[in-house]
Design an enzyme around this catalytic site. Sequence first.
Site, PDB file in Angstrom:
ATOM      1  N   GLU A  79     -12.207  -6.816   1.385  1.00 33.67           N
ATOM      2  CA  GLU A  79     -13.396  -6.706   0.540  1.00 33.67           C
ATOM      3  C   GLU A  79     -14.256  -7.970   0.512  1.00 33.67           C
ATOM      4  OE1 GLU A  79     -14.473  -4.116  -1.114  1.00 33.67           O
ATOM      5  OE2 GLU A  79     -12.788  -2.726  -1.047  1.00 33.67           O
ATOM      6  N   GLU A 110      10.479  -7.396   7.187  1.00 37.59           N
ATOM      7  CA  GLU A 110      10.524  -8.451   6.172  1.00 37.59           C
ATOM      8  C   GLU A 110      11.806  -9.288   6.268  1.00 37.59           C
ATOM      9  OE1 GLU A 110      12.254  -6.859   2.015  1.00 37.59           O
ATOM     10  OE2 GLU A 110      10.355  -5.922   2.577  1.00 37.59           O
TER      11      GLU A 110
END
Length: 268
Positions: A79, A110
């Site tokens: 954004e 991960e």
Amino acid sequence: MIKITEQASIHRSLETKTIEEITLLINQEDATVAYAIKNALTQINALISNIVEHLKNGGRLFYLGAGSGGRLSVLDVIELPTTFGIEKGIVNTILAGGVEHLVEAREEMEDNYMEGWDRLQAEKVSSKDIVIGISASGTTPFVLGALEVCREYKITTGCIVSNPNSPIAAVANFPVEVITGPEFITGSTRMKCGTAQKMLFDMISTTTMIQLGRVEDNQMVNVLLINDKITDRAVKMLMNKTGLTDYNEAKKILLEHGSVKLAADYLR
């Protein structure tokens, strides 16, 4: 360390509850998140101050994460160029498994202790930059390994975690510990931890962009004119700031200069 995020939910027999009961209980749990963030504001302010300092000096911000927290950071990073008119690459996400696999939820990545650092190296990370690890548990190997190597190379680090006294917080220069407590569904950290992470990303990026001069008054004066809705909003913003009364004239000047900020400066 005690993993509060893995402790049993205080809510039992969820399968026996009505929709109305479940939504009320979730709402009550969510209402506690803002207070948990309030308790960490001193840590948050220290982290933001250092982000601003690094970006003012030509550095970059890297979020580094896996799972829900990593994916939420991607949404924030996407954004920023549009909302604040900053160049792409100033704020970034290093996601376990790669941003290109965002929708695949490659949770197994991960556990790779060195991948985070390898990915940072590929981006030519340096001591000018700041790296923020995201891990609800505070133990994610992908994040921990990268922050430990960053420390060796004197690269400033921060973190966002949801357990106290975690290994990741211990290695970070500017830890943020937002303790949201046991989840509504035991161990489901996409819930309160995820809500806290989203609120923190909003707080960090918005405050940073204001401090960097990308906002005037309360307005997105550097917003990119990427569609009709944003352009219309920007035209009205320009008219309000400068006293122009002709919409078409204001739009013409705006499009010539590319942003409300530059158009307003020209008219002044």
